[in-house]
Design an enzyme around this catalytic site. Structure first.
Site, PDB file in Angstrom:
ATOM      1  N   GLU A 120       0.828  -1.206   0.000  1.00  0.00           N
ATOM      2  CA  GLU A 120       0.000   0.000   0.000  1.00  0.00           C
ATOM      3  C   GLU A 120       0.863   1.257   0.000  1.00  0.00           C
ATOM      4  OE1 GLU A 120      -2.293  -0.245   3.556  1.00  0.00           O
ATOM      5  OE2 GLU A 120      -3.079  -2.237   3.108  1.00  0.00           O
TER       6      GLU A 120
ATOM      7  N   CYS B 161       3.118   8.545   1.737  1.00  0.00           N
ATOM      8  CA  CYS B 161       3.552   7.516   2.674  1.00  0.00           C
ATOM      9  C   CYS B 161       3.734   6.230   1.884  1.00  0.00           C
ATOM     10  CB  CYS B 161       2.509   7.344   3.776  1.00  0.00           C
ATOM     11  SG  CYS B 161       2.934   6.086   5.007  1.00  0.00           S
TER      12      CYS B 161
ATOM     13  N   CYS C 179       5.392  -7.034   7.513  1.00  0.00           N
ATOM     14  CA  CYS C 179       6.402  -6.556   8.464  1.00  0.00           C
ATOM     15  C   CYS C 179       6.714  -7.671   9.451  1.00  0.00           C
ATOM     16  CB  CYS C 179       5.888  -5.319   9.213  1.00  0.00           C
ATOM     17  SG  CYS C 179       7.103  -4.603  10.362  1.00  0.00           S
TER      18      CYS C 179
ATOM     19  N   CYS D 187       4.491  -6.003  16.069  1.00  0.00           N
ATOM     20  CA  CYS D 187       3.827  -5.129  17.043  1.00  0.00           C
ATOM     21  C   CYS D 187       2.335  -5.467  17.077  1.00  0.00           C
ATOM     22  CB  CYS D 187       4.036  -3.664  16.671  1.00  0.00           C
ATOM     23  SG  CYS D 187       5.785  -3.182  16.616  1.00  0.00           S
TER      24      CYS D 187
ATOM     25  N   CYS E  75      -0.604  -3.282  15.365  1.00  0.00           N
ATOM     26  CA  CYS E  75      -0.400  -2.878  13.969  1.00  0.00           C
ATOM     27  C   CYS E  75      -0.898  -3.962  13.030  1.00  0.00           C
ATOM     28  CB  CYS E  75       1.083  -2.610  13.736  1.00  0.00           C
ATOM     29  SG  CYS E  75       1.517  -2.301  12.021  1.00  0.00           S
TER      30      CYS E  75
ATOM     31  N   GLY F 225       6.036  -2.262   6.588  1.00  0.00           N
ATOM     32  CA  GLY F 225       7.406  -2.703   6.758  1.00  0.00           C
ATOM     33  C   GLY F 225       8.242  -1.834   7.676  1.00  0.00           C
ATOM     34  N   GLU F 226       9.370  -2.369   8.094  1.00  0.00           N
ATOM     35  CA  GLU F 226      10.397  -1.676   8.871  1.00  0.00           C
ATOM     36  C   GLU F 226      11.511  -1.287   7.900  1.00  0.00           C
ATOM     37  OE1 GLU F 226      13.261  -0.063  10.830  1.00  0.00           O
ATOM     38  OE2 GLU F 226      11.427  -0.461  11.964  1.00  0.00           O
TER      39      GLU F 226
ATOM     40  N   SER G 151      11.225   6.006   9.092  1.00  0.00           N
ATOM     41  CA  SER G 151      10.722   5.548  10.382  1.00  0.00           C
ATOM     42  C   SER G 151      11.361   4.221  10.771  1.00  0.00           C
ATOM     43  CB  SER G 151       9.199   5.391  10.306  1.00  0.00           C
ATOM     44  OG  SER G 151       8.680   4.863  11.512  1.00  0.00           O
TER      45      SER G 151
ATOM     46  N   SER H 167       9.543   5.038  16.225  1.00  0.00           N
ATOM     47  CA  SER H 167       8.242   4.573  16.713  1.00  0.00           C
ATOM     48  C   SER H 167       8.445   4.021  18.118  1.00  0.00           C
ATOM     49  CB  SER H 167       7.673   3.498  15.775  1.00  0.00           C
ATOM     50  OG  SER H 167       7.448   4.035  14.488  1.00  0.00           O
ATOM     51  N   LEU H 168       8.256   4.880  19.117  1.00  0.00           N
ATOM     52  CA  LEU H 168       8.585   4.501  20.494  1.00  0.00           C
ATOM     53  C   LEU H 168       7.408   3.809  21.180  1.00  0.00           C
ATOM     54  CD1 LEU H 168      11.142   4.839  22.272  1.00  0.00           C
ATOM     55  CD2 LEU H 168       9.949   6.721  23.391  1.00  0.00           C
TER      56      LEU H 168
ATOM     57  N   ASN I 259      -5.534   4.391  14.939  1.00  0.00           N
ATOM     58  CA  ASN I 259      -6.571   4.054  13.966  1.00  0.00           C
ATOM     59  C   ASN I 259      -6.847   2.560  14.130  1.00  0.00           C
ATOM     60  OD1 ASN I 259      -8.297   3.846  11.806  1.00  0.00           O
ATOM     61  ND2 ASN I 259      -6.896   4.737  10.304  1.00  0.00           N
TER      62      ASN I 259
ATOM     63  N   CYS J   9      -1.906   1.406   8.008  1.00  0.00           N
ATOM     64  CA  CYS J   9      -1.193   0.604   7.026  1.00  0.00           C
ATOM     65  C   CYS J   9      -1.449  -0.876   7.271  1.00  0.00           C
ATOM     66  CB  CYS J   9       0.299   0.925   7.056  1.00  0.00           C
ATOM     67  SG  CYS J   9       1.207   0.265   8.440  1.00  0.00           S
TER      68      CYS J   9
END
Length: 376
Positions: free
Chosen positions: A109, A122, A129, A133, A136, A192-193, A226, A249-250, A325, A368
């Site tokens: 996406e 974005c 990923c 997490c 997510c 993804g990371e 990110s 991304s903490l 979201n 995402c």
């Protein structure tokens, strides 16, 4: 060999590689590739001009190249990498999410967003990923594969063309309202990371920022990368000498909670992540963005805001709070307005700049991974 301590992804045995594309290659490599086809080396610059400056993918538009050579050059250097499954728009057309099908059927996406003062895209750097997490949608789907450099770049090339061609509102409309008519900001915050696909992300940044026609001619200062906190990769990224912004991304200021929200924290703790981020800020001269998704009754307590403020006080950092979201069926949801306000106040009390991100795209599966999941 990968750098020790950097997470890498190895493609499954038998997985097909994306076909070679112009955007995978440096300008020198493009000349070599064209010469191998029996063409004059200057054809490489012509192809680059069509792809990076004119966004002209149809060989019929390449009138400066002999008709007999166009098909051969397209097949070898500009193959079809990805196709649009569908576009979904909201915010009166100012936000458009695109679901892509890659050459092997994989789904990714991207999101294009028009604001009064900028146009931001974005983009995804991986299909899925591997960071796992739990809040997510992409993380819960798992990792399919890394994207190639060209698959990353092509998302932006298509976004540049869409803005130019008025698909996000006509140029006349934009000009009448003083809005920009060119894509200016890129955020690696899609699927993804990014730092787990390190080399291809770095190469794509070079394609985005090389001057036309070698690249798209974008400013490094308009690019944000990110990460969930891959510490060795952050240090390596600082060595590149980029002026991109780093976003961490903490999502929690304490290791006990972050171990559960961002599982990679069991390997690199909060202070290690922040120290690496501050090192990047010092070396790049760019303020670090601390991304923090506010999750009701999980990480949105005022005392956690206070702790985050204490960690960042006096540092070259900015906190970007993100109202969650929620994904369908998830137990995670956005914070109450009063809790959000108290969290903001607790951070600001330490003199740390803090903003709440403008939420867009909730009605179009904006988080995402949602659109790809619904397609599956």
């Amino acid at each position: 060999m990968p750098e020790p301590g950097v997470l890498t992804f190895v493609a499954p045995r038998g997985a097909k590689k994306p076909p070679r594309h112009l955007a995978d290659l440096t300008p020198a490599q493009r000349k070599e590739a064209v010469a191998t086809l029996g063409e004059k080396p200057f054809r490489a610059k012509q192809l680059s001009q069509h792809y990076f400056a004119r966004y002209a993918h149809d060989p019929a538009q390449w009138t400066d190249i002999p008709a007999g050579a166009r098909g051969r050059l397209q097949e070898a250097l500009l193959p079809d990498l990805m196709s649009v499954v569908r576009h979904i728009s909201c915010d009166d057309g100012a936000t458009r999410k695109t679901l892509w099908r890659l050459f092997d059927g994989t789904l990714v996406e991207s999101v294009l967003m028009r604001y009064p003062d900028r146009v931001t895209m974005c983009i995804s750097s991986q299909a899925g990923c591997g960071m796992n997490c739990p809040f997510c949608a992409t993380g819960q789907a798992g990792l399919d594969r890394n994207l190639s450099t060209a698959e990353i770049v092509h998302q932006i090339v298509d976004g540049m063309r869409a803005v130019r061609d008025g698909e996000m509102g006509t140029a006349d409309d934009a000009a009448a309202h003083g809005a920009p008519t060119r894509l200016s900001n890129i955020v690696f915050m899609g699927m993804g990371e990014p730092l787990a696909n390190y080399r291809r992300v770095v190469d794509s940044i070079r394609r985005l920022t090389d001057p036309e026609p070698d690249g798209l001619g974008l400013s490094q200062r308009g690019i944000t990368v990110s990460t969930v906190g891959l510490v060795p990769a952050i240090h390596r990224f600082a060595d590149e000498g980029f002026k991109c912004r780093l976003a961490v991304s903490l999502h929690a200021p304490d290791d006990e909670l972050r171990d559960t929200l961002v599982p990679v924290n069991t390997r690199w703790k909060v202070r290690e992540v922040l120290d690496a981020a501050f090192d990047y800020a010092h070396r790049s001269g760019r303020r670090v963005s601390i991304e923090y998704a506010l999750i009701r009754d999980v990480n949105d307590q005022a005392w956690r805001g206070d702790r985050l403020g204490r960690l960042l006080k006096g540092r070259h950092a900015h906190v970007n709070l993100i109202p969650l979201n929620p994904t369908p069926g998830s137990r995670w949801t956005a914070s109450r307005p009063e809790d959000e306000r108290a969290f903001v106040d607790a951070i600001a009390a330490h003199g740390v700049p803090v903003t709440v991100r403008d939420t867009r795209g909730q009605e179009i599966d904006g988080a995402c991974g949602q659109l790809a999941a619904s397609e599956r």
